[in-house]
Design an enzyme around this catalytic site. Structure first.
Site, PDB file in Angstrom:
ATOM      1  N   HIS A 175       0.846  -1.191   0.000  1.00 43.22           N
ATOM      2  CA  HIS A 175       0.000   0.000   0.000  1.00 43.22           C
ATOM      3  C   HIS A 175       0.891   1.254   0.000  1.00 43.22           C
ATOM      4  O   HIS A 175       1.793   1.373   0.825  1.00 43.22           O
ATOM      5  CB  HIS A 175      -0.895   0.038   1.238  1.00 43.22           C
TER       6      HIS A 175
ATOM      7  N   TYR B  30       3.919   2.201  13.440  1.00 44.71           N
ATOM      8  CA  TYR B  30       4.313   3.226  12.480  1.00 44.71           C
ATOM      9  C   TYR B  30       3.701   4.577  12.829  1.00 44.71           C
ATOM     10  O   TYR B  30       2.560   4.687  13.267  1.00 44.71           O
ATOM     11  CB  TYR B  30       3.961   2.824  11.042  1.00 44.71           C
TER      12      TYR B  30
END
Length: 469
Positions: free
Chosen positions: A76, A139
């Site tokens: 992605h 993240y």
């Protein structure tokens, strides 16, 4: 798979990859019998650790927990930057450049454990496969999720990328949606971040269009398209999609600015609008390029003005430009491009003098104001260079080279270059020139000479090129 030990005692360092902007970090991890500790993201240290690692301004922290070995997440690419690390466990990571450009389709793979991390720039596809059970993948991102955002995807099994997954894809857990993503040949590349250029109809605005061209990601706006002083500018665009704003809009009627109405208009365009852009740029991590003027100085200095000289404007116009400069200077990512005596596609002194020469008019021209001409195209070119080279933020002076001259000298050169007798031009002092003026007159700096590191051609050469074109 068996668990591996975390490597303790690494020195913080940054390693480049074949994908521009994608960098791997080695992280110091400190441990003993009780466990371990690390600074996962430490802005000051990490942005100083190496080239290509920006202060990207994270706004959200996400964690993906994976209990089984072989869990595989799809490729992605999101329209924001991402800083990826592992809290527990170990992964095999794969990254594919899905941005427009020469490196589209480039692949990089590596393993990550708690002693390493990777910075993933906007538009680079990100995926991973877990190599240990109970892996926590974390993240930081510098934008919030939005249904209006543009995403780009690539199939995990794409033959062109040819990623060598440690565990074959037919043996692992993959979502049905990830299996349906397109092959590289069918991927629509992620476009660059948008650029907004204000003042598109002015001399510099037209030069900027010639420099940057017409592209879907570049927006040229005039006041009719976007009123920078109107309420709601913060919500007028999805500003997180923009990387750069070049503000070439300004109120430049120097004498009119001394009237009550002109004073309001000058402060509105040169200060209120600039403050609104600065607020948007700061909140969204946008680079703001602002065009300044020699009128921020009083002209009393002996010698050229440097980028470090303190502003001391004489009139309202200069005061508003100095105020705008001060506002822009606190934007984290900014360039203040200071220039003087700009000529381009539009009404200006050179065109006026050429017209007078052609009509047989013998003008009186001020001979006690000194500076250098600057082509609007040179300002636009310099702005492009600052942005593409990642030059240090701050003030950058842009003018032509050559010995400084007065407006009288410039007028004589215009007459000469257009085939007319330069002696038809006569000199006059500023005070005498404006002695019979009907309305208010702003004080002008007598010295408008700016020091520039890369002056290029002389103003005489640039003037000749301008007139010949």
């Amino acid at each position: 798979m068996t668990s591996v030990s975390i490597e303790f005692g690494k020195t913080l360092s940054v390693r480049r990859t074949p994908i521009p902007g994608l960098v791997v970090l080695d992280l110091p991890v400190h441990g003993d019998a009780r466990g371990w500790f690390k600074e996962n993201w430490q802005r000051a240290k990490m942005t100083a650790a190496g080239i290509d690692l920006p202060d990207f301004g994270p706004v959200q922290n996400n964690i993906s927990f994976n209990d089984a070995v072989g869990t595989t997440r799809g490729i992605h690419a999101e329209p924001w930057d991402k800083y990826v690390s592992v809290a527990t466990g170990r992964i095999f990571g794969a990254w594919v450049d899905l941005r427009e450009g020469d490196t589209f389709g480039a692949v990089f793979t590596t393993e990550l454990d708690p002693s390493s991390a990777i910075f993933v720039p906007r538009g680079v596809g990100n995926s991973y496969q877990t190599l240990e059970p109970d892996t926590a993948y974390t993240y930081l991102v510098n934008d919030h999720w939005s249904p209006d955002a543009t995403y780009t995807f690539l199939n995990l099994a794409d033959e062109t990328a040819s990623i060598d997954w440690p565990i074959p894809l037919d043996e692992v857990e993959i979502s049905a949606k990830d299996k349906e993503h397109p092959r590289l040949a069918d991927v629509v590349p992620m476009p660059p971040k948008k650029m907004l250029i204000t003042g598109a109809n002015g001399q510099l605005g037209r030069a900027l269009r010639a420099e940057f061209g017409d592209h879907p990601w570049i927006e040229y706006a005039s006041r009719e398209d976007l009123d920078l002083t109107a309420p709601g500018l913060d919500a007028a665009r999805r500003w997180r999609d923009y990387g750069t704003i070049i503000n070439s809009a300004a109120y430049t009627s120097v004498d009119q600015a001394e009237t009550p109405e002109g004073r309001r208009d000058a402060w509105s365009a040169n200060v209120t609008a600039v403050a609104a852009l600065a607020r948007v740029a700061t909140a969204n991590g946008i680079t703001l390029v602002h065009v300044s003027s020699d009128y921020v100085f009083d002209g009393d200095k002996t010698g050229p003005y440097t980028s470090d000289d303190v502003a001391s404007p004489l009139g309202v116009y200069g005061q508003t430009k100095a105020a705008g400069d001060a506002i822009v200077s606190v934007v984290p990512r900014h360039y203040i491009v200071r220039t003087s005596w700009v000529i381009g596609d539009g009404r200006n002194f050179v065109r006026t003098m050429a017209g007078l020469a052609e009509r047989g008019v013998d003008p009186k021209v001020v001979d006690d104001q000194t500076g250098r001409l600057t082509l609007a195209s040179d300002v636009a070119s310099r702005i492009a260079h600052l942005l593409r080279s990642g030059a240090p933020i701050g003030v950058h002076n842009v003018t032509s080279g050559g010995e400084p001259a007065s407006w009288y000298d410039v007028a004589r050169e215009v007459f000469r270059l257009t085939g007319h007798d330069p002696d038809r031009v006569s000199g006059v002092s500023t005070d005498d020139y404006f002695a019979a003026a009907d309305g208010p007159v702003s004080r002008r700096p007598r010295n408008s000479v700016l020091e520039t590191a890369d002056p290029g051609a002389t103003w005489q050469q640039r003037l000749a090129e301008y007139l010949s074109s």
